[in-house]
Design an enzyme around this catalytic site. Structure first.
Site, PDB file in Angstrom:
ATOM      1  N   GLU A   1       2.004  -0.353  -4.986  1.00  0.00           N
ATOM      2  CA  GLU A   1       1.063   0.720  -5.436  1.00  0.00           C
ATOM      3  C   GLU A   1       1.947   1.919  -5.597  1.00  0.00           C
ATOM      4  OE1 GLU A   1      -3.248   2.773  -3.777  1.00  0.00           O
ATOM      5  OE2 GLU A   1      -1.896   2.384  -2.283  1.00  0.00           O
TER       6      GLU A   1
ATOM      7  N   ASP B   1       0.828  -1.302   0.226  1.00  0.00           N
ATOM      8  CA  ASP B   1       0.072   0.114  -0.109  1.00  0.00           C
ATOM      9  C   ASP B   1       0.726   1.157   0.235  1.00  0.00           C
ATOM     10  OD1 ASP B   1      -2.683   1.032   0.443  1.00  0.00           O
ATOM     11  OD2 ASP B   1      -1.799   1.807   2.431  1.00  0.00           O
TER      12      ASP B   1
END
Lengths: 703, 107
Positions: free
Chosen positions: A391, A354
């Site tokens: 990401e 993330d």
């Protein structure tokens, strides 16, 4: 032999205090490790004056012992001690650290706080999802011991080649929490396990789970100012402990058996041929900024674990209050230890990071050209077969899609794929050239890395679902209680003529078609496709594109849609089978636009409505291309794909099929079920030299 | 809560009858019994658990321990209560034991 080991002098206590017997421990490994006759506790702090081990019996409000580490138990900056005669099953442990209170210097020691071990493998305190915690408890997130005695029965990570993956992004709770799931333990690892046959029949071979590290669903909980609905930290992108599975996700969390329940789920998924990928959040922790709680890191070594401003405040590149100091060597090692632990102890197949760009920032927050953490992960011997997916952006403005430091290992969530394909599908002009890159695995972005660097997706937990993408022009986040100010505004969505649910047959037919167009492009593109849970059955969040706080029907899958949307589900199931059946769709190298196997045609050839005449012009909404199957395997079929994003039907000239074969229709998104998709070998024969491709639709032929 | 343990060993079969609650505080007692029994290398371990109302992680770990110490050991759970079977299923221990309604044949 075992007697000889047990007789060793270093397995006996040398000290006693408070009725507890102990001796100097071993500094490595960090955490609590069961050793002969006792438990070795080891914890690091660079600037504390002293450290005290605090021992509790499970659920007891007060500790039964506190043992300060004698000076001779500290080696360097590591405090370690072996404690004897502990009951492994009922023990809970924490630490108190004393040291300076000097926020401007980044030091926030507070001896009144009991802190979790950063390496805690089991955390109690939130054992049952949504059960109101005891807010007066002096130790909220209680470290416990774990046992590495699970019977894996020979299971290992699956090591499916990245090019062959079809990823399904799911939330453990939302997947089965709704009663319509009809599982015995809704919203848990065990509930998910009961749905493995569904995942298998759909055709996915990798399950990516939203955060399952221990987090606090009560963090920042609040009531909606108008509806009174309880809003929670439902997604869980806020880590309490990196090594511990979320107890509230286990039906047996009440018994402290979340480790076993999760391992059992992973073993069963592997048996079904499905890999498990974890969405991991190393960019920040649940401690927030200077106003947040003391859970662990802040009170142990604030300026090691966090990136601080010169004044001692928290940099907020994560948008969540603080930023983990990932390129500090100690924190970097913690991240490595953590992932190695999940890969070895839980047989995890891959990780999605993330806001991964934060992992490439230095200790002052500046982006590094050669970030040591990303490099270490790429070359780690234990993680060498794990998929690593970034990401590739953060909330501090770093956007690295196409330029994330990859070391030949990292793949990226391709945000440009999502944005371009969404624009193309809704009929935006000037997209054809861009789309030709996206369907090839984005060679313009990843020319030196190969198409498997491109994680292709159109929807994910963060944003509209597929159904909402074709039903809403704008977000509708009123239920989040932030006056619709939260969530993204650049959705590139189109409602097909009416905002929200519609009874207009024309609007609904167009939406059905647009969902099929999106799916067809996604699963025919080179790269690694990812599907959002529920998109295959038309899940809607009512236009909410930021459902992070909704532990309710907004987020939960409604399994009645399996029946209600069975035509869409059939389309997805056959489409995934089509991808698995045709290797030419899944190569791990880029197309070369030439014939290098002697088949008589290039590996990919572009066309328009006329053979050999693609229209790259700014006003074009049409593209056709032919994939030569022999460039993948001698047996694979040729595949011709005609995409018409113009509003009306257009005739497409069909290139001749090879070896005297005939084209057969595989997919026609303008047709109603069951004529929208056929089995992998194709349906009706195409004998004409031209086909009409309906307005806003895609036709796929095989030969 | 108390745990009552009755054990007998007969040729190749060891029998343990349990009643009450098997949790962190009572498990060490069972562990001791199982340790002793394993020293005799039985082929089967039959646990009569009809009157066992609760089994925590600590109890299950004793079964795992027995399996690891003697991989060929067949462990039978006779008439476990539904909640215990449910926990066995969810945590993956079900495959490692035989759950039956009656004493195994030949035992």
């Amino acid at each position: 032999m075992s007697t000889a080991t047990e007789d060793r002098i270093d397995f006996y206590p040398t000290h006693e205090a408070d009725g507890i017997r102990f001796r100097r421990g071993r500094p490595l490994p960090f955490g609590a490790t069961i050793v002969p006759n006792g438990v070795n506790f080891s914890v690091f702090s660079s600037s504390a004056d002293s450290c005290t081990l605090v021992l509790f019996n499970k659920h007891e409000p007060r500790p039964f012992a506190e043992i300060e580490f004698p000076r001779e138990f500290r080696i360097g900056d590591v405090y370690s001690m072996i404690v004897f005669d502990l009951d492994y099953e009922t023990l809970e442990y924490g630490y108190r650290f004393s040291g300076p209170w000097d926020p401007a210097a980044g030091l926030r020691f507070d001896k009144t706080k009991i802190l979790s071990d950063p390496y805690a493998r089991v955390l109690g305190g939130r054992d049952v999802w949504r059960e109101q915690p005891d807010w007066n408890d002096i130790y909220q997130h209680r470290a416990r011991l774990s046992f590495d005695d699970f019977d894996w029965e020979g299971d290992t990570a699956l090591e499916i080649p990245t090019k062959d993956l079809i990823i399904y992004e799911a939330h453990v709770r939302g997947f089965t929490a709704d009663p319509s799931s009809k599982v015995s333990a809704p919203g848990t690892f065990a509930g998910l396990r009961e749905k493995i046959p569904y995942l298998k029949s759909l055709g996915v071979n990798c399950l990516e789970l939203l955060p399952i590290y221990e987090f606090d669903e009560w963090e920042n909980n609040r009531r909606h100012p108008e509806t009174g609905e309880l809003l929670l930290n439902y997604w869980g992108y806020s880590t309490v402990g990196f090594f511990a599975p979320k107890a509230g996700y286990a039906a047996t969390g009440r018994l402290g058996m979340q480790v076993d329940e999760l391992k059992n789920l992973i073993k069963e998924l592997h048996r079904a041929g499905i890999e498990v990928m974890l969405d991991v959040v190393f960019n920040h922790t649940a401690e927030g900024d200077q106003r947040g709680p003391y859970i662990s890191y802040r009170g142990i070594d604030n300026r090691t674990y966090y990136i601080l401003t010169p004044e001692g405040y928290y940099y907020n590149f994560s948008g969540c209050g603080n930023t983990l100091n990932c390129n500090h060597p100690v924190v970097r090692n913690m991240v490595l230890d953590c992932l190695r632990y999940w890969a070895s102890e839980y047989h995890i197949d891959g990780f999605r990071f993330d806001l991964a760009s934060i992992l490439g920032r230095d200790q002052n927050g500046a982006p590094l050209s050669n970030p040591p953490l990303l490099e270490s992960l790429a070359y780690d011997p234990v993680l060498s077969k794990c998929k690593l997916i970034a990401e590739a952006w953060d909330a501090g403005g770093l956007y690295q899609v196409g330029s994330f430091p990859a070391y030949g290992r990292w793949a990226e969530w391709n945000g440009k794929y999502r944005d371009s394909v969404r624009k193309f599908i809704k009929g935006e002009l000037g997209m054809v050239g861009e789309i030709s890159n996206r369907i090839q695995g984005s060679p313009d972005l990843y020319w030196y890395r190969g198409p498997t660097a491109s994680l292709n997706f159109l929807t994910c937990h963060d944003g509209f679902t597929l159904r909402d993408m074709v039903s809403y022009n704008g977000k509708h986040n009123e239920a989040n209680g932030e006056w619709n100010n939260d969530g993204a505004n650049d959705n590139n969505s189109w409602n097909c003529g009416w905002e929200g649910e519609s009874t207009d047959p024309g609007v609904n037919a167009l939406r059905r078609q647009q969902m099929r167009n999106a799916a067809t492009l996604l699963f025919l593109s080179r790269g690694v496709p990812m599907l959002l849970m529920g998109d295959e059955m038309g899940h809607t969040q009512g236009g909410n594109n930021n459902s992070y706080c909704h532990d309710n029907a907004v987020s939960w899958l409604d399994w009645r849609n399996v029946e209600k949307e069975k035509e869409l589900l059939r389309f997805f199931t056959k489409l995934l089978a089509f991808r698995h059946a045709h290797p030419v769709l899944r190569g791990n190298r880029f197309f070369e636009h030439r014939d290098y196997v002697g088949s008589g045609k290039p590996d990919i050839g572009f066309h328009g409505t006329r053979v050999g005449q693609p229209d790259w012009g700014g006003a074009s909404t049409v593209l056709a291309y032919l994939l030569c199957g022999k460039h993948a395997t001698p047996q694979d079929n040729d595949i011709y794909i005609a995409i018409n994003m113009y509003w009306d039907g257009l005739p497409f000239q069909v290139p001749p099929a090879s070896d005297g074969k005939s084209w057969r229709v595989a997919i026609n998104t303008s047709m109603r079920s069951p004529e929208d998709i056929y089995d992998s070998a194709g349906g009706p024969r195409v004998d004409s030299a031209e086909v009409i491709v309906g307005g806003r639709s895609i036709m796929v032929l095989v030969a | 809560m108390a745990l009552d343990i009755q054990s007998t060993v007969n040729a190749n079969t060891a029998r343990i009858a349990l009643s009450g609650e098997l949790d962190g505080s009572t498990a060490p007692k069972l562990r001791e019994t199982v340790d002793k029994i394993l020293a005799g290398k039985p082929a089967q371990l039959v646990l009569q658990v009809e009157k066992l109302t609760f089994m925590a992680s600590a109890g299950l770990r004793i079964l795992i321990f027995a399996k690891q110490k003697q991989p060929n050991l067949k462990i039978y759970l006779v008439k476990p209560q539904p909640a215990i079977v449910d926990t066995l299923h969810k945590t993956g221990f079900y495959d490692g034991v035989f759950v039956t309604d009656a004493e195994p044949a030949g035992a």
